[in-house]
Design a protein around this motif. Structure first.
Motif, PDB file in Angstrom:
ATOM      1  N   PRO A 116      10.949   2.810   7.584  1.00 32.55           N
ATOM      2  CA  PRO A 116      10.469   1.942   7.269  1.00 32.55           C
ATOM      3  C   PRO A 116      11.320   0.991   6.013  1.00 32.55           C
ATOM      4  O   PRO A 116      11.105  -0.180   5.999  1.00 32.55           O
ATOM      5  CB  PRO A 116       9.528   2.852   5.713  1.00 32.55           C
ATOM      6  CG  PRO A 116      10.310   4.034   6.046  1.00 32.55           C
ATOM      7  CD  PRO A 116      10.651   4.525   7.473  1.00 32.55           C
ATOM      8  N   TYR A 147       2.877   3.232   2.930  1.00 31.17           N
ATOM      9  CA  TYR A 147       4.620   3.083   3.340  1.00 31.17           C
ATOM     10  C   TYR A 147       4.749   4.487   3.255  1.00 31.17           C
ATOM     11  O   TYR A 147       5.620   5.274   4.145  1.00 31.17           O
ATOM     12  CB  TYR A 147       4.964   2.729   1.845  1.00 31.17           C
ATOM     13  CG  TYR A 147       6.452   2.140   2.143  1.00 31.17           C
ATOM     14  CD1 TYR A 147       6.930   1.704   2.517  1.00 31.17           C
ATOM     15  CD2 TYR A 147       6.749   3.721   1.129  1.00 31.17           C
ATOM     16  CE1 TYR A 147       8.788   1.591   2.529  1.00 31.17           C
ATOM     17  CE2 TYR A 147       8.459   3.954   0.919  1.00 31.17           C
ATOM     18  CZ  TYR A 147       9.219   2.636   1.536  1.00 31.17           C
ATOM     19  OH  TYR A 147      10.456   2.724   1.576  1.00 31.17           O
ATOM     20  N   ASP A 148       4.369   5.516   2.107  1.00 33.91           N
ATOM     21  CA  ASP A 148       4.446   6.777   2.595  1.00 33.91           C
ATOM     22  C   ASP A 148       4.504   7.642   3.530  1.00 33.91           C
ATOM     23  O   ASP A 148       5.621   8.231   4.268  1.00 33.91           O
ATOM     24  CB  ASP A 148       4.221   7.699   1.455  1.00 33.91           C
ATOM     25  CG  ASP A 148       4.229   6.983   0.148  1.00 33.91           C
ATOM     26  OD1 ASP A 148       5.558   6.625  -0.070  1.00 33.91           O
ATOM     27  OD2 ASP A 148       2.856   7.382  -1.365  1.00 33.91           O
ATOM     28  N   ALA A 149       3.346   6.491   4.667  1.00 37.65           N
ATOM     29  CA  ALA A 149       2.579   7.811   5.541  1.00 37.65           C
ATOM     30  C   ALA A 149       3.462   7.585   6.922  1.00 37.65           C
ATOM     31  O   ALA A 149       4.182   8.608   7.198  1.00 37.65           O
ATOM     32  CB  ALA A 149       1.269   7.406   6.581  1.00 37.65           C
ATOM     33  N   ALA A 201      13.014   7.167  -2.715  1.00 36.87           N
ATOM     34  CA  ALA A 201      11.428   6.623  -3.566  1.00 36.87           C
ATOM     35  C   ALA A 201      11.063   5.727  -3.138  1.00 36.87           C
ATOM     36  O   ALA A 201      11.324   4.934  -2.579  1.00 36.87           O
ATOM     37  CB  ALA A 201      12.268   6.480  -5.101  1.00 36.87           C
ATOM     38  N   SER A 220       0.982  -0.608  -0.033  1.00 34.07           N
ATOM     39  CA  SER A 220       0.086   0.004  -0.418  1.00 34.07           C
ATOM     40  C   SER A 220       1.267   1.216   0.378  1.00 34.07           C
ATOM     41  O   SER A 220       1.236   1.485   0.810  1.00 34.07           O
ATOM     42  CB  SER A 220      -0.587   0.195   1.153  1.00 34.07           C
ATOM     43  OG  SER A 220      -2.106   1.550   1.536  1.00 34.07           O
ATOM     44  N   PRO A 221       0.836   2.116  -1.095  1.00 34.78           N
ATOM     45  CA  PRO A 221       1.431   3.209  -1.236  1.00 34.78           C
ATOM     46  C   PRO A 221       1.506   4.241  -0.132  1.00 34.78           C
ATOM     47  O   PRO A 221       2.330   4.904   0.477  1.00 34.78           O
ATOM     48  CB  PRO A 221       1.639   3.733  -2.672  1.00 34.78           C
ATOM     49  CG  PRO A 221       1.079   2.243  -3.726  1.00 34.78           C
ATOM     50  CD  PRO A 221       0.278   1.695  -2.297  1.00 34.78           C
ATOM     51  N   VAL A 222       0.226   4.426  -0.280  1.00 32.09           N
ATOM     52  CA  VAL A 222      -0.414   5.259   0.753  1.00 32.09           C
ATOM     53  C   VAL A 222       0.636   5.194   2.516  1.00 32.09           C
ATOM     54  O   VAL A 222       0.815   6.391   2.905  1.00 32.09           O
ATOM     55  CB  VAL A 222      -1.495   5.204   1.657  1.00 32.09           C
ATOM     56  CG1 VAL A 222      -2.513   6.115   2.281  1.00 32.09           C
ATOM     57  CG2 VAL A 222      -2.450   5.841  -0.064  1.00 32.09           C
ATOM     58  N   ALA A 269      12.956  11.483   3.422  1.00 29.37           N
ATOM     59  CA  ALA A 269      11.171  11.920   2.808  1.00 29.37           C
ATOM     60  C   ALA A 269      11.120  11.888   1.177  1.00 29.37           C
ATOM     61  O   ALA A 269      10.703  11.024   0.746  1.00 29.37           O
ATOM     62  CB  ALA A 269      10.915  13.127   3.245  1.00 29.37           C
ATOM     63  N   LYS A 280       6.919   6.476   6.027  1.00 32.42           N
ATOM     64  CA  LYS A 280       7.781   7.058   5.473  1.00 32.42           C
ATOM     65  C   LYS A 280       8.099   8.546   6.247  1.00 32.42           C
ATOM     66  O   LYS A 280       8.810   8.993   6.505  1.00 32.42           O
ATOM     67  CB  LYS A 280       7.895   6.659   4.357  1.00 32.42           C
ATOM     68  CG  LYS A 280       9.335   7.753   3.473  1.00 32.42           C
ATOM     69  CD  LYS A 280       9.152   7.079   2.157  1.00 32.42           C
ATOM     70  CE  LYS A 280       8.323   8.312   1.381  1.00 32.42           C
ATOM     71  NZ  LYS A 280       9.187   8.165   0.053  1.00 32.42           N
ATOM     72  N   PHE A 281       7.169   9.636   6.057  1.00 36.43           N
ATOM     73  CA  PHE A 281       7.096  10.698   5.861  1.00 36.43           C
ATOM     74  C   PHE A 281       7.418  11.309   7.626  1.00 36.43           C
ATOM     75  O   PHE A 281       7.075  11.870   8.199  1.00 36.43           O
ATOM     76  CB  PHE A 281       6.497  11.353   5.151  1.00 36.43           C
ATOM     77  CG  PHE A 281       6.183  11.649   3.573  1.00 36.43           C
ATOM     78  CD1 PHE A 281       7.232  12.372   3.301  1.00 36.43           C
ATOM     79  CD2 PHE A 281       5.479  10.812   2.710  1.00 36.43           C
ATOM     80  CE1 PHE A 281       7.704  12.320   1.779  1.00 36.43           C
ATOM     81  CE2 PHE A 281       5.364  10.979   1.577  1.00 36.43           C
ATOM     82  CZ  PHE A 281       7.130  12.244   0.585  1.00 36.43           C
TER      83      PHE A 281
END
Length: 210
Positions: A129, A70-72, A210, A66-68, A207, A74-75
């Protein structure tokens, strides 16, 4: 399983030796006080335990797909590292002001330092992550197909955590010697400033990754 175990230990040792955000947190904490350094080390390994459990029950797979999510993670992790960096830079500024005013900049201790060190170590790794991906992609390579994958992941994960505790505690013993140097205002100012910008740089790098 001996061959897999030896290979796994080699990979784990390399992963710990290569400096990351948790390395910087532990060293900074140990330089402030050995007890805080050990607390940060235990916090960092507790954060890894969260990823270990998530990998064993399959939550890491869902997060990775889930990119969402994972990105959450990560950020959030990047923001926390920047937060630590800004705090260190501001601390350097306060040290410089006290030095100009003739104030005391000696590193002290307080009961709250243990909790602070543990929280910093825990949040740094639980919001990393890359730590989650290690348990998801690297660790399963050492799992046999003729046993319970969940059980093997737990066993290898526990071994990883224990190796890390031994490594961090040895590092704390060495890094704690910086405490004497931190009693010198000029060194303390440079230390806070350097580690602060390192935190900020790592956070920005996380951040932007990729």
């Amino acid at each position: 399983m001996s061959v897999d175990l030896i290979g796994f230990l080699g990979v784990v040792l390399v992963a710990y030796v290569v400096p990351g955000p948790d390395f910087l947190v532990v060293v900074r904490s140990a330089a402030e006080h050995p007890a805080k350094g050990r607390a940060a080390a235990l916090g960092a390994q507790s954060g890894l335990c969260v990823h270990m459990v998530a990998a064993a029950v399959g939550l890491s797979v869902l997060a990775a797909r889930s990119p969402v999510v994972y990105d959450a993670i990560k950020f959030l992790g990047a923001a926390y590292l920047v937060h630590l960096g800004v705090r260190a830079v501001l601390a350097a500024r306060r040290v410089a002001q006290r030095q100009r005013g003739g104030g005391d900049v000696t590193v002290g201790t307080s009961p709250g330092r243990w909790r602070s060190g543990f929280a910093q170590g825990f949040l740094t790794n639980v919001l990393n992550p890359k730590a989650a991906l290690f348990f998801l992609s690297v660790l399963p390579q050492f799992v046999h197909g003729d046993g319970s994958p969940t059980r093997q992941i737990f066993l290898l994960g526990v071994l990883d955590v224990l190796v890390g505790v031994a490594y961090w505690f040895a590092l704390v013993t060495v890094a704690a010697r910086l405490r004497v140097l931190l009693a010198r205002p000029r060194f303390r100012h440079r230390w806070e400033l350097t580690t602060g910008w390192l935190f900020i740089g790592i956070g920005v790098g996380v951040a932007a990754a990729a």
